[in-house]
Scaffold this motif. Structure first.
Motif, PDB file in Angstrom:
ATOM      1  N   GLU A 168       0.840  -1.204   0.000  1.00  0.00           N
ATOM      2  CA  GLU A 168       0.000   0.000   0.000  1.00  0.00           C
ATOM      3  C   GLU A 168       0.879   1.261   0.000  1.00  0.00           C
ATOM      4  N   VAL A 169       1.915   1.223   0.810  1.00  0.00           N
ATOM      5  CA  VAL A 169       2.840   2.358   0.904  1.00  0.00           C
ATOM      6  C   VAL A 169       3.599   2.543  -0.418  1.00  0.00           C
ATOM      7  N   VAL A 181       4.035   6.036  -2.463  1.00  0.00           N
ATOM      8  CA  VAL A 181       5.381   6.576  -2.684  1.00  0.00           C
ATOM      9  C   VAL A 181       5.658   6.743  -4.183  1.00  0.00           C
ATOM     10  N   HIS A 182       5.302   5.725  -4.946  1.00  0.00           N
ATOM     11  CA  HIS A 182       5.591   5.784  -6.384  1.00  0.00           C
ATOM     12  C   HIS A 182       4.763   6.865  -7.073  1.00  0.00           C
ATOM     13  N   ALA A 183       3.524   7.062  -6.601  1.00  0.00           N
ATOM     14  CA  ALA A 183       2.673   8.100  -7.200  1.00  0.00           C
ATOM     15  C   ALA A 183       3.296   9.487  -7.009  1.00  0.00           C
ATOM     16  N   LEU A 225      11.041   3.404  -2.697  1.00  0.00           N
ATOM     17  CA  LEU A 225      10.774   2.715  -1.429  1.00  0.00           C
ATOM     18  C   LEU A 225      11.866   1.691  -1.110  1.00  0.00           C
ATOM     19  N   HIS A 226      12.448   1.856   0.074  1.00  0.00           N
ATOM     20  CA  HIS A 226      13.388   0.855   0.599  1.00  0.00           C
ATOM     21  C   HIS A 226      12.660   0.034   1.658  1.00  0.00           C
ATOM     22  N   GLY A 279       6.506  -4.085  -4.256  1.00  0.00           N
ATOM     23  CA  GLY A 279       6.769  -2.773  -4.853  1.00  0.00           C
ATOM     24  C   GLY A 279       8.030  -2.145  -4.298  1.00  0.00           C
ATOM     25  N   ALA A 280       8.942  -2.980  -3.808  1.00  0.00           N
ATOM     26  CA  ALA A 280      10.180  -2.452  -3.208  1.00  0.00           C
ATOM     27  C   ALA A 280      11.184  -2.081  -4.296  1.00  0.00           C
TER      28      ALA A 280
END
Ligand code: PLP
Length: 388
Positions: free
Chosen positions: A161-162, A166-168, A173-174, A192-193
């Motif tokens: 979800e995060v 973050v990508h938007a 993201l780490h 999605g990392a």
């Protein structure tokens, strides 16, 4: 120490037999992996085989895996403003962390302190995604670091979800997956990392080896952490820890194969442990009990208990547990994780972590509960004496 019950797997897991065999074999062979002769090429093959094995554990490509000396070093490598993608070469100007990260992430890596901000968690120890979304829109293109599961409570974080949030915002993201991998599903793409940290010793590999996995080959570091001979594709100079890496690869193979069975095994024992714990002392609080948690971790406290005293009492009964994170033991400091969850300081001081693994048995749980009964009785007697 055969009659001991080791229940501190989040600090470190025992070496798996397969990892030990791989380690021994690699130690017995000469050869620098950068040398062109047969011995060097053999050492190189050992490393590249392990790279494939570690990559497979998290659904990544071997070319995306960089071996490091630890999870700590992987976090340090990851947290830098100088991360470039195919379309974005400008340095990242903000680092956003959850308030419950491991010390090696909380230190902020190579970001100046003043550009690092922490995002709150709720009372169950889960990141507040709305709070993150709010900050992310005001800090365009940030690097965000969120662990997949917390080392103290075992609470699983809403990473996918995060990642979307973050990508938007053009961020990266780490994910520190050190405690999660081998215990829950951990697929770099599904999460999605953009960057993912692993540590060998939590999955039955040797201590002192880790890896940073890139979510795609498009991600580059403009400033390697260690410069020198150009090993690890220029990202991490220094002759590779061939034996350690071989052990990591072997442990990754077993962790991948055994994950579901191991998780079921640990969950059944953990549930028994928690039921017994609360049956003996109804005052026992299990932190994060209402959240999704790792199948192996219980962090608990009872009012009036001191964690250091409890850990020593368990130790004398042959049971190894810990007071909060191992990395911060030695210095008696209340847990920042429980503080972030809004737990009172007095209860925080009594927090004891019990963490299980694949060789934990029902007898270990009974031994823990016997020791707990003794300790809880002593505590309640003490309270009666104080009250009298
Ligand atoms: N991240 C988390 C969540 C951890 O629990 C730990 C170690 O306990 C680390 C990172 C550091 O890993 P290492 O011990 O390999 O440096």
């Amino acid at each position: 120490m055969t009659d001991r019950s080791y229940l501190d797997w989040n600090a470190t897991a025992p070496l798996r037999d397969e990892a030990k065999a791989a380690l021994d074999d690699a130690l017995a062979a000469a050869g620098n992996p950068s040398s062109v002769h047969a011995e060097g090429r053999a050492a190189r093959r050992v490393i590249e085989a392990a790279r494939e094995q570690v990559a497979a554990l998290v659904g990544a490509r071997a070319s995306e895996v960089t071996f490091t000396s630890s999870g700590t070093e992987a976090n340090m490598l990851a947290l830098t403003p100088a991360i470039e993608t195919a379309t974005e070469k400008r340095p990242r100007s903000r680092l956003l962390l959850s308030a419950i990260e491991h010390a090696s992430v909380r230190a902020g890596g190579r970001f100046p302190r003043e550009v690092v901000a922490e995002i709150a968690v709720d009372a169950d120890g889960r990141l507040n995604v709305a709070a993150l979304a709010d900050v992310v829109t005001k800090a365009p293109r940030p690097l965000v670091s969120l662990m997949l599961a917390n080392n103290e409570t075992g609470v699983i974080q809403p990473v996918a979800e995060v990642a979307a949030v973050v990508h938007a915002a053009g961020g990266l993201l780490h994910v520190d997956a050190v405690q999660a991998v081998g215990r829950i599903d951990c697929d770099t793409t599904a999460l999605g990392a953009d960057l993912l940290t692993l540590s060998a010793h939590k999955i039955g590999g040797p201590r002192g080896v880790g890896a940073l996995v890139r979510g795609s080959e498009d991600i580059h570091f403009a400033d390697p952490l260690i410069r020198g001979g150009g090993q690890e594709r220029g990202l991490r100079a220094g002759t590779e820890n061939v034996a350690g890496i071989a052990g990591f690869g072997a442990a990754a193979v077993v962790a991948r194969r055994a994950r579901t069975a191991d998780a079921d095994h640990m969950r059944a024992l953990r549930d028994r442990l928690e039921a017994g714990l609360q049956a003996i002392s109804r005052q026992a609080v299990i932190f994060g009990a209402d959240a999704d948690r790792l199948p192996n971790t219980t962090l608990f406290a009872v009012p009036g208990m001191k964690a250091e005293t409890a850990v020593i009492a368990f130790d004398l009964e042959g049971v190894a547990v810990s007071s909060g994170a191992a990395c911060s033991s030695g210095r008696v400091q209340p847990s920042h994780v429980l503080a972030a969850m809004g737990v009172s300081l007095s209860l925080t001081r009594g927090a004891v972590r019990v963490s299980l693994g694949w060789t934990t048995t029902a007898a270990d749980i009974e031994k823990f509960l016997t020791a707990w009964r003794k300790l809880a009785t002593a505590l309640s007697n003490e309270r009666q004496i104080i009250a009298a």
